[in-house]
Scaffold this motif. Structure first.
Motif, PDB file in Angstrom:
ATOM      1  N   THR A  92     -18.806   2.043  -6.035  1.00 18.65           N
ATOM      2  CA  THR A  92     -20.171   1.744  -5.618  1.00 18.65           C
ATOM      3  C   THR A  92     -20.130   0.867  -4.379  1.00 18.65           C
ATOM      4  O   THR A  92     -19.238   0.027  -4.232  1.00 18.65           O
ATOM      5  N   GLY A  93     -21.081   1.102  -3.489  1.00 23.45           N
ATOM      6  CA  GLY A  93     -21.138   0.310  -2.268  1.00 23.45           C
ATOM      7  C   GLY A  93     -19.841   0.383  -1.498  1.00 23.45           C
ATOM      8  O   GLY A  93     -19.238   1.431  -1.365  1.00 23.45           O
ATOM      9  N   GLY A  94     -19.385  -0.732  -1.016  1.00 25.95           N
ATOM     10  CA  GLY A  94     -18.132  -0.789  -0.278  1.00 25.95           C
ATOM     11  C   GLY A  94     -16.957  -1.190  -1.132  1.00 25.95           C
ATOM     12  O   GLY A  94     -15.939  -1.656  -0.625  1.00 25.95           O
ATOM     13  N   GLU A  95     -17.079  -1.040  -2.441  1.00 24.87           N
ATOM     14  CA  GLU A  95     -16.027  -1.462  -3.366  1.00 24.87           C
ATOM     15  C   GLU A  95     -14.763  -0.610  -3.237  1.00 24.87           C
ATOM     16  O   GLU A  95     -14.801   0.518  -2.772  1.00 24.87           O
ATOM     17  N   PHE A  96     -13.654  -1.184  -3.670  1.00 30.34           N
ATOM     18  CA  PHE A  96     -12.395  -0.453  -3.776  1.00 30.34           C
ATOM     19  C   PHE A  96     -11.634  -1.019  -4.967  1.00 30.34           C
ATOM     20  O   PHE A  96     -10.816  -1.910  -4.833  1.00 30.34           O
ATOM     21  N   GLU A  97     -11.980  -0.541  -6.152  1.00 24.03           N
ATOM     22  CA  GLU A  97     -11.348  -0.999  -7.385  1.00 24.03           C
ATOM     23  C   GLU A  97     -11.025   0.162  -8.319  1.00 24.03           C
ATOM     24  O   GLU A  97      -9.904   0.339  -8.719  1.00 24.03           O
ATOM     25  N   VAL A  98     -12.066   0.938  -8.690  1.00 21.27           N
ATOM     26  CA  VAL A  98     -11.899   1.930  -9.749  1.00 21.27           C
ATOM     27  C   VAL A  98     -11.159   3.190  -9.299  1.00 21.27           C
ATOM     28  O   VAL A  98     -10.693   3.963 -10.135  1.00 21.27           O
ATOM     29  N   SER A  99     -11.036   3.400  -7.982  1.00 18.06           N
ATOM     30  CA  SER A  99     -10.353   4.603  -7.495  1.00 18.06           C
ATOM     31  C   SER A  99      -8.929   4.309  -7.006  1.00 18.06           C
ATOM     32  O   SER A  99      -8.252   5.216  -6.519  1.00 18.06           O
ATOM     33  N   LYS A 100      -8.489   3.075  -7.183  1.00 15.25           N
ATOM     34  CA  LYS A 100      -7.118   2.697  -6.793  1.00 15.25           C
ATOM     35  C   LYS A 100      -6.097   3.463  -7.627  1.00 15.25           C
ATOM     36  O   LYS A 100      -6.337   3.790  -8.787  1.00 15.25           O
ATOM     37  N   ALA A 101      -4.934   3.682  -7.033  1.00 18.71           N
ATOM     38  CA  ALA A 101      -3.836   4.350  -7.742  1.00 18.71           C
ATOM     39  C   ALA A 101      -3.444   3.577  -9.001  1.00 18.71           C
ATOM     40  O   ALA A 101      -3.175   4.181 -10.044  1.00 18.71           O
ATOM     41  N   GLU A 102      -3.462   2.263  -8.936  1.00 17.38           N
ATOM     42  CA  GLU A 102      -3.101   1.443 -10.089  1.00 17.38           C
ATOM     43  C   GLU A 102      -4.062   1.656 -11.259  1.00 17.38           C
ATOM     44  O   GLU A 102      -3.656   1.695 -12.409  1.00 17.38           O
ATOM     45  N   THR A 103      -5.357   1.792 -10.949  1.00 22.06           N
ATOM     46  CA  THR A 103      -6.370   2.011 -11.972  1.00 22.06           C
ATOM     47  C   THR A 103      -6.177   3.377 -12.623  1.00 22.06           C
ATOM     48  O   THR A 103      -6.267   3.504 -13.857  1.00 22.06           O
ATOM     49  N   ILE A 104      -5.919   4.382 -11.813  1.00 19.62           N
ATOM     50  CA  ILE A 104      -5.701   5.737 -12.345  1.00 19.62           C
ATOM     51  C   ILE A 104      -4.414   5.796 -13.156  1.00 19.62           C
ATOM     52  O   ILE A 104      -4.389   6.407 -14.228  1.00 19.62           O
ATOM     53  N   LEU A 105      -3.375   5.156 -12.689  1.00 22.23           N
ATOM     54  CA  LEU A 105      -2.108   5.128 -13.432  1.00 22.23           C
ATOM     55  C   LEU A 105      -2.336   4.521 -14.815  1.00 22.23           C
ATOM     56  O   LEU A 105      -1.842   5.040 -15.820  1.00 22.23           O
ATOM     57  N   ALA A 106      -3.109   3.453 -14.891  1.00 18.68           N
ATOM     58  CA  ALA A 106      -3.386   2.800 -16.170  1.00 18.68           C
ATOM     59  C   ALA A 106      -4.209   3.691 -17.100  1.00 18.68           C
ATOM     60  O   ALA A 106      -4.143   3.557 -18.315  1.00 18.68           O
ATOM     61  N   ALA A 107      -4.984   4.608 -16.526  1.00 23.29           N
ATOM     62  CA  ALA A 107      -5.842   5.486 -17.332  1.00 23.29           C
ATOM     63  C   ALA A 107      -5.096   6.680 -17.912  1.00 23.29           C
ATOM     64  O   ALA A 107      -5.613   7.361 -18.802  1.00 23.29           O
ATOM     65  N   LEU A 108      -3.891   6.941 -17.404  1.00 24.61           N
ATOM     66  CA  LEU A 108      -3.135   8.107 -17.870  1.00 24.61           C
ATOM     67  C   LEU A 108      -2.467   7.847 -19.208  1.00 24.61           C
ATOM     68  O   LEU A 108      -2.077   6.777 -19.548  1.00 24.61           O
TER      69      LEU A 108
END
Length: 157
Positions: free
Chosen positions: A141-157
């Motif tokens: 959302t907005g200018g954020e950069f948190e939920v689409s980071k590689a680290e976030t996706i790796l943790a979701a796998l």
């Protein structure tokens, strides 16, 4: 906007390879695979070049160790720009896909109009796709950069 549990829309994405221009139909490209697809507003832009794409380059092996068959980056840029950006970022493990007309991005409902900055672009997001179906969708959302980071996706796998 596409939701978790929905199939990806049919579209064509472009990739410039050593064998020339390749046109990938999404239904074939994402079939029978676990895919991490992330999108950036534009190649060679600051956050995209300094953090978003490099994170996936660095963590590519760890993502693949978690069962990911394909890591793809898409932007509303042409395949020539995406190929040059991939080379500049040492992204040889990633599929660099151009959505020049924004048709895929619009079909997902994830477009944004940046006006004079660049026109229609993609929102920043990352998704996990299993056999063409979105199982995880993280849209910034907005200018954020948190939920689409590689680290976030790796943790979701």
């Amino acid at each position: 906007m596409i939701q978790q549990g929905q199939a990806l829309p049919n579209a064509v994405l472009s990739e410039l390879t050593e064998n020339g221009m390749q046109q990938h139909k999404t239904e074939a490209l994402f079939a029978n695979k676990k895919v991490v697809l992330f999108a950036v507003p534009g190649a060679f832009t600051p956050t995209c070049s300094e953090a978003h794409l490099p994170g996936y380059v660095v963590l590519a092996d760890q993502l693949k160790d978690k069962g990911v068959d394909l890591i793809a980056c898409v932007a509303v840029n042409d395949a020539f720009v995406m190929q040059a950006w991939g080379e500049a970022q040492n992204a040889s493990e990633l599929l660099m896909l151009g959505d020049g007309s924004a048709s895929f991005t619009k079909a997902l409902g994830l477009e944004m109009d940046t006006g004079d900055f660049g026109g229609i672009r993609s929102q920043r997001y990352a998704m996990i796709i299993d056999n063409g179906v979105v199982t995880t969708l993280n849209v910034e959302t907005g200018g954020e950069f948190e939920v689409s980071k590689a680290e976030t996706i790796l943790a979701a796998l």
